[in-house]
Design an enzyme around this catalytic site. Structure first.
Site, PDB file in Angstrom:
ATOM      1  N   PHE A 191       6.220  36.523  71.599  1.00 30.10           N
ATOM      2  CA  PHE A 191       6.061  35.164  72.077  1.00 30.10           C
ATOM      3  C   PHE A 191       5.724  34.241  70.903  1.00 30.10           C
ATOM      4  O   PHE A 191       5.565  34.714  69.776  1.00 30.10           O
ATOM      5  CB  PHE A 191       4.916  35.087  73.110  1.00 30.10           C
ATOM      6  CG  PHE A 191       3.611  35.706  72.668  1.00 30.10           C
ATOM      7  CD1 PHE A 191       2.767  35.028  71.792  1.00 30.10           C
ATOM      8  CD2 PHE A 191       3.217  36.978  73.108  1.00 30.10           C
ATOM      9  CE1 PHE A 191       1.557  35.587  71.389  1.00 30.10           C
ATOM     10  CE2 PHE A 191       2.013  37.548  72.697  1.00 30.10           C
ATOM     11  CZ  PHE A 191       1.194  36.855  71.836  1.00 30.10           C
ATOM     12  N   GLU A 265      11.636  32.854  70.043  1.00 33.56           N
ATOM     13  CA  GLU A 265      10.367  33.395  70.532  1.00 33.56           C
ATOM     14  C   GLU A 265       9.973  32.541  71.723  1.00 33.56           C
ATOM     15  O   GLU A 265       9.572  31.387  71.561  1.00 33.56           O
ATOM     16  CB  GLU A 265       9.277  33.327  69.453  1.00 33.56           C
ATOM     17  CG  GLU A 265       9.543  34.164  68.200  1.00 33.56           C
ATOM     18  CD  GLU A 265       9.351  35.658  68.416  1.00 33.56           C
ATOM     19  OE1 GLU A 265       8.895  36.077  69.504  1.00 33.56           O
ATOM     20  OE2 GLU A 265       9.665  36.414  67.482  1.00 33.56           O
TER      21      GLU A 265
END
Ligand code: 0X9
Ligand code: ZN
Length: 311
Positions: A191, A265
């Site tokens: 992430f 991401e």
């Protein structure tokens, strides 16, 4: 008729079946077995093309997710794109002007392991020693072994040699098979809310200016519809905005001739960035990730179509 919900994380078997059902239902969809994972799971991808990949004037765009097992939210992002390109088509130009390759589960063994045994598993399930797994995003043949781990127990273990793992070799083979027309490759991770490009050793590709430009356009498309509590996307060279990393798939894609290659991401769960909790998901977050990532994919794909016509 095939159909999936977009607020849950589907398991390997469900997605595997879904890809076959799509191909059986829609004439412009084909399903391919690219090979098998370490544990023998079939790694399937679909192609979406109105001209069966015969029209060489069209660019090819490739989307991929779950090269890293625990990054669950990347799967619905890819499945959402499939839905909008095959089932709920509202923007025909994306289907007519572009040939698509979509690989939703690049690392099926690690992915299943993250469901059954270890939620935060990242690597594949190679049997190295008493520690298992190779980081597939350190295993590609692009300055391999220079910014990764030699330790089989590390989460960034690069493997015995470049392409030691069937899962990374499968991606390599797809990239090579389509090298003449692949204009855009997006490897979806989480992430951090970032659009990253190469190279992972701080070197910039010759077309870095254009790559950055498109990266910014894609990031802005997400920012325009993102949840207000999530921060804006960061765009930049992976080594400059994140860290040095060798053997990455999106860097490798550039060496095969793909001019526009990115690692996305996606955002973290509830904005948590300090711990692995950021990999968790909830229905609202899953739905939003699919929706907002699609905005960036559309911008990238349309750019690819325009740019390919001119090259
Ligand atoms: O470290 C990675 O592999 C990616 N980040 S993640 O948190 N999903 O593990 C970033 C990879 C970017 N690499 C290159 N563009 N080379
Ligand atoms: Zn990742």
């Amino acid at each position: 008729l095939p159909g999936l919900s977009f607020d849950v994380i589907h398991r390997y078997a469900v997605v595997d079946r879904y890809l076959v059902d799509l191909a059986n239902t829609y004439p412009n969809v084909r399903v391919f077995s690219a090979g098998r994972s370490v544990e023998g799971r079939d790694i399937k991808y679909i192609t979406i093309s109105t001209t069966n990949f015969q029209d060489t004037r069209k660019p090819v765009v490739m989307l991929q997710s779950l090269l890293h097992a625990r990054e669950w939210v990347t799967l619905p992002a890819t499945l959402y794109a499939i839905e909008k390109l095959v089932i709920d088509v509202t923007e025909r130009d994306l289907v007519n002007d572009i040939d698509w390759i979509i690989l939703p589960i690049a690392n099926p063994d690690g992915y299943e392991h993250s469901h059954t045994s270890a939620r935060f598993w990242r690597k594949n399930r190679a049997r190295n020693s008493f520690c298992m797994g190779v980081d597939l995003n350190r295993n590609f043949d692009i300055f391999w072994g220079t910014a990764s781990s030699t330790n089989p127990c590390s989460d960034t273990f690069h493997g015995r040699r470049a392409f030691s793992e069937p899962e990374s070799a499968i991606v390599r083979d797809i990239l090579h098979a389509h090298r003449n027309r692949l204009e855009l490759y997006i490897d979806i991770h989480s992430f951090g809310s970032m659009v990253l490009y190469g190279y992972g050793n701080r070197q910039l590709p010759p077309n870095a200016l254009a790559v950055n430009y498109l990266g910014v356009q894609m990031a802005q498309a997400i920012d325009a519809v993102k949840w207000p509590q999530n921060r804006n996307y960061i765009v930049g060279n992976v080594a400059m905005v994140l860290y040095m990393a060798s053997g990455g798939s999106s860097d490798y894609a550039m060496t095969t001739g793909v001019p526009f290659s990115y690692t996305f991401e996606l955002p973290s769960y509830r904005g948590i960035t300090s711990t692995v909790q950021g990999f968790l998901v909830e229905p609202d977050f899953i739905l939003q990730a699919g929706f907002e990532t699609w905005e960036a994919i559309k911008v990238g794909a349309r750019f690819a179509a325009r740019n390919f016509n001119r090259r």
